[in-house]
Design an enzyme around this catalytic site. Structure first.
Site, PDB file in Angstrom:
ATOM      1  N   TYR A  78      52.099  34.592 117.937  1.00  0.00           N
ATOM      2  CA  TYR A  78      53.264  35.543 117.772  1.00  0.00           C
ATOM      3  C   TYR A  78      54.521  34.402 118.013  1.00  0.00           C
ATOM      4  CZ  TYR A  78      49.981  39.240 119.333  1.00  0.00           C
ATOM      5  OH  TYR A  78      48.946  39.833 119.293  1.00  0.00           O
ATOM      6  N   PRO A  81      48.105  51.877 119.740  1.00  0.00           N
ATOM      7  CA  PRO A  81      47.703  52.993 120.349  1.00  0.00           C
ATOM      8  C   PRO A  81      48.558  54.336 120.174  1.00  0.00           C
ATOM      9  CG  PRO A  81      48.928  51.611 121.714  1.00  0.00           C
ATOM     10  CD  PRO A  81      48.735  50.876 120.451  1.00  0.00           C
ATOM     11  N   GLY A 122      45.593  58.413 108.079  1.00  0.00           N
ATOM     12  CA  GLY A 122      45.783  58.334 106.649  1.00  0.00           C
ATOM     13  C   GLY A 122      46.041  59.695 106.072  1.00  0.00           C
TER      14      GLY A 122
END
Length: 315
Positions: free
Chosen positions: A83, A232, A239
């Site tokens: 990150y 989450p 979709g």
């Protein structure tokens, strides 16, 4: 000792069952039998530049947010060396070191970046690289030992998977890792890893609309490993089913005076006693909303309606 699961899908070790405390306090979950953390943690990945590249543009704002987390009840922060790369771990150290005694930090190693575009990341499993990744994460975080260290990917082909886990186990035996976790792995890899080391936590995609990680969740439940779901609070991972997901959550959220995203988090906690969501945010108000989701008591009918939105048959 063992207890029955909330929906009778199997036994769970009692020391891994979610523990609800006095009203007004947050539920907790235990990692590896000895690290008790709040049942909703904080994923720090968003505190980076665009596409998770470079430092977080609002440096002072990032420091303020991190320093406010424990005031909101957060006792678990998840990061990774990729990150930034590296800038996320450095920001956490600047904000919080020396760390509060009850704060647990998890980091990961095994991914590398090929440039600004996050899709350029790749997996490296060479044991010497993994050792370097851990040692430099410890240096950036200002730690002698990391409480939870994940192998960030099971996709690496430059070394046998067994050797990768074996190196983490060696570093654990040397005292540099307290508990080992696995991210981006298959159930088969998880089983291989368990034959080499104790696995305290796993991560995979699992939310109201997408249960791709259902088989890994079932394995984690069987063994008492903590499961941190990706995305989450996403309502779009369904979709083409995203509209149905939103339509189902809206009236439930209204009934609880909550947002659909809060209901999505609450459902995860109701769904499994080994669940440890780590939603990310750059907003303190949003962090507060996320933590408040832990106090939402969904009815069995509401849980069932949300569960029916996607395929959980494999569980």
């Amino acid at each position: 000792m063992w207890g029955a699961s909330p929906d009778n899908r199997g036994p769970y070790p009692l020391h891994h069952r979610r523990r609800y405390v006095m009203p007004g306090k947050l539920p907790t979950i235990t990692i590896g039998g000895d690290l008790a953390v709040t049942a909703i943690g904080y994923g720090a990945m968003q505190l980076t530049g665009p596409q998770v590249w470079g430092p977080y543009p609002d440096h002072e704002g990032g420091l303020r947010l991190l320093r406010s987390l424990m005031d909101e009840g957060v006792t678990f922060i998840d990061t990774a060396d990729v990150y930034g790369p590296h800038t996320n771990e450095l920001l956490i150290r600047e904000a919080l070191h020396p760390y509060p005694e009850d704060l647990v930090i998890a980091t990961k190693g095994g991914f590398v970046r090929g440039g600004h575009d996050y899709s350029t990341r790749g997996s490296v499993g060479n044991p010497k690289y993994l050792r370097q990744a851990l040692m430099t994460s410890l240096r950036r975080l200002g730690l002698d030992r990391v409480q939870l260290y994940y192998l960030h990917s099971g996709y690496a082909v430059d070394a046998p998977f067994e050797d990768q886990v074996g190196e983490l186990k060696a570093m654990q035996d040397e005292g540099y890792i307290q508990h080992i976790g696995l991210s981006n792995v298959t159930v088969e890899q998880y089983e291989i890893a368990r034959g080499i080391a104790d696995i305290a936590a796993v991560t995979a995609l699992y939310n109201v609309g997408n249960r791709s990680g259902r088989a890994l969740l079932a394995a984690a439940e069987r063994d008492g490993a903590v499961f941190s779901p990706w995305h989450p609070v996403s309502l779009r991972d369904g979709g083409e089913n995203a509209g149905r997901v939103a339509a189902t959550l809206a009236p439930i959220a209204a009934a609880h005076g909550a947002t659909p995203q809060q209901v999505a988090l609450a459902w995860l906690l109701h769904r499994s006693p080994v669940m440890l969501p780590i939603p990310g945010s750059t907003s303190l108000a949003h962090v507060r909303e996320n933590m408040a989701a832990a106090s939402i008591a969904l009815s069995p009918e509401e849980v069932a309606a949300i569960t029916a939105l996607a395929d959980d048959a494999a569980e």
